[in-house]
Design a protein around this motif. Structure first.
Motif, short mmCIF file in Angstrom:
data_model
loop_
_atom_site.label_atom_id
_atom_site.label_comp_id
_atom_site.label_asym_id
_atom_site.label_seq_id
_atom_site.Cartn_x
_atom_site.Cartn_y
_atom_site.Cartn_z
N GLY A 26 1.23 -1.40 -0.27
CA GLY A 26 -0.18 -0.14 0.27
C GLY A 26 1.03 1.56 0.19
N GLU A 27 -0.15 2.57 -0.20
CA GLU A 27 0.89 3.32 -0.45
C GLU A 27 1.27 4.06 1.89
OE1 GLU A 27 -1.86 7.36 -0.61
OE2 GLU A 27 -3.20 5.31 -1.36
N ASP A 28 2.10 5.02 1.48
CA ASP A 28 3.11 5.94 2.89
C ASP A 28 2.24 6.18 3.37
OD1 ASP A 28 5.29 4.92 2.25
OD2 ASP A 28 6.09 6.61 1.07
N GLY A 29 2.00 5.74 4.60
CA GLY A 29 0.99 6.47 5.36
C GLY A 29 -0.67 5.40 5.51
N LYS A 30 -0.63 4.30 4.99
CA LYS A 30 -1.60 3.47 4.76
C LYS A 30 -1.52 2.53 4.86
CE LYS A 30 -4.74 7.30 2.88
NZ LYS A 30 -6.01 7.18 2.09
N LYS A 31 -0.35 2.10 5.06
CA LYS A 31 0.34 0.24 4.12
C LYS A 31 0.05 -0.21 5.34
CE LYS A 31 4.97 1.53 2.27
NZ LYS A 31 4.62 0.62 1.80
N GLU A 32 -0.93 -1.96 4.97
CA GLU A 32 -0.89 -2.18 5.66
C GLU A 32 0.46 -3.44 5.52
OE1 GLU A 32 -5.87 -2.12 4.76
OE2 GLU A 32 -4.64 -2.91 3.08
N ALA B 136 -8.66 -17.94 11.87
CA ALA B 136 -9.77 -16.29 12.54
C ALA B 136 -9.07 -15.89 12.13
CB ALA B 136 -10.03 -16.46 13.79
N THR B 137 -9.12 -13.94 11.37
CA THR B 137 -8.86 -13.32 11.53
C THR B 137 -9.00 -11.63 12.42
OG1 THR B 137 -8.46 -13.41 9.17
CG2 THR B 137 -7.53 -11.69 9.24
N GLN B 138 -8.11 -11.20 12.68
CA GLN B 138 -8.55 -10.27 13.63
C GLN B 138 -8.06 -8.60 13.08
OE1 GLN B 138 -10.90 -9.61 16.88
NE2 GLN B 138 -11.47 -10.39 15.22
N GLU B 139 -8.31 -7.75 12.86
CA GLU B 139 -7.82 -6.64 12.35
C GLU B 139 -7.11 -5.32 12.85
OE1 GLU B 139 -9.76 -2.68 10.11
OE2 GLU B 139 -9.60 -4.19 8.99
N GLU B 140 -6.16 -5.31 13.42
CA GLU B 140 -5.67 -3.89 14.24
C GLU B 140 -5.63 -2.65 13.51
OE1 GLU B 140 -1.93 -3.49 17.64
OE2 GLU B 140 -1.78 -5.35 16.34
N LEU C 114 5.97 -2.40 11.29
CA LEU C 114 5.62 -4.57 11.69
C LEU C 114 7.08 -4.61 10.50
CD1 LEU C 114 4.50 -7.08 11.34
CD2 LEU C 114 3.64 -6.74 9.24
N THR C 115 7.84 -5.37 10.78
CA THR C 115 9.42 -5.36 9.99
C THR C 115 10.41 -4.80 9.87
OG1 THR C 115 8.15 -5.53 7.54
CG2 THR C 115 8.40 -8.06 9.13
N GLY C 116 10.09 -3.60 10.30
CA GLY C 116 10.91 -2.18 10.99
C GLY C 116 9.94 -1.50 9.18
N GLN C 117 8.81 -1.70 8.94
CA GLN C 117 7.94 -0.69 8.61
C GLN C 117 7.10 0.00 9.30
OE1 GLN C 117 7.13 -1.32 4.23
NE2 GLN C 117 8.71 -2.75 4.20
N LYS C 118 6.20 1.35 9.63
CA LYS C 118 5.70 1.71 9.32
C LYS C 118 3.95 1.97 8.72
CE LYS C 118 7.28 5.56 11.89
NZ LYS C 118 6.29 5.52 13.01
N VAL C 119 3.07 0.94 9.89
CA VAL C 119 1.17 0.58 9.16
C VAL C 119 0.80 0.75 9.33
CG1 VAL C 119 2.93 -1.39 7.94
CG2 VAL C 119 1.80 -2.03 10.42
N ALA C 120 0.07 1.01 8.93
CA ALA C 120 -1.55 1.73 9.65
C ALA C 120 -2.48 0.29 10.24
CB ALA C 120 -2.22 2.61 8.38
N THR C 121 -2.16 -0.66 9.43
CA THR C 121 -3.38 -1.98 9.63
C THR C 121 -2.47 -3.17 9.54
OG1 THR C 121 -4.75 -0.76 8.66
CG2 THR C 121 -5.16 -3.03 9.12
#
Length: 210
Positions: A96-102, A181-185, A191-198
């Motif tokens: 995804g794009e910066d600031g909205k990475k998943e 099962a899946t849960q969203e945060e 995550l792995t040294g990168q900023k993520v939003a989800t």
């Protein structure tokens, strides 16, 4: 035989590969654990899933020193007696794009003897060998969560946990079952040294019913 729906429950906001793929663990008796990356609701392709190469070094929980042996379509590793747990947060790089990475973190467990949760997200039997389960996230049961059960014949059916995070499954056939099962945060996450939003936390439980 109970009639099950034929489609896996999908998380549509994941990219196609992460959406379709999960990690699960199989173990026969006290033998080595087999760690898979693929689509548990489908027959494993000859030679293994095309994305299997992305499963580099899943981590046993608790950590172990046994070597991981790459086989055709799975990783084999010796594990202590009892239920086996695995986690991996580096299968698919954040997208995804910066600031909205998943991103996605996988958790997997084989066996339904222990009634406690060890992983951050885990499907736990209500009693040793029980056909009812609780979805536990960070030590607390999750109410109203979707849980998918895959039968030995590769049929799948979706269930919803009750107010206590429980679900009772009408298991009748002999063979290996896989629950997921899946849960969203969401938030200012890493995550792995990168900023993520989800972050999508995806967990599986497999067990053999005699």
């Amino acid at each position: 035989m109970l009639k099950w729906t034929s489609a896996l429950l999908a998380i549509t906001c994941l990219p196609s590969l992460a959406q379709a793929h999960e990690i699960w663990v199989e173990r026969d008796g006290a033998g080595p654990a087999r760690i898979y990356l693929g689509e548990p609701g489908e027959v494993l392709p000859e030679g293994g899933d095309p994305e299997f190469e992305k499963l580099k070094a899943p981590r046993l929980v608790p950590a172990g020193q046994a070597p991981q042996l790459r086989k055709t379509g799975y990783i084999e590793v010796a594990a202590p007696a009892g239920d086996v747990r695995v986690t991996d947060d580096s299968v698919f790089a954040p997208w995804g794009e910066d600031g909205k990475k998943e991103g996605v973190i996988y958790y997997a467990r084989a066996g339904r003897n222990e009634t406690k949760a060890v992983l951050p997200l885990e499907i736990v039997p209500t009693a040793p060998g029980a056909d009812s389960f609780i979805l536990i996230r960070d030590g607390k049961p999750v109410a109203g969560a979707k849980l998918t059960a895959i039968t030995p014949e590769k049929w799948s059916r979706a269930f919803t946990t009750d107010a206590q995070g429980r679900v009772a499954l009408p298991l009748k056939d002999k063979g290996r079952y896989i629950l997921s099962a899946t849960q969203e945060e969401k938030g200012d996450l890493s995550l792995t040294g990168q900023k993520v939003a989800t972050i999508y936390h995806m967990t599986t439980l497999s067990f053999f019913r005699d």
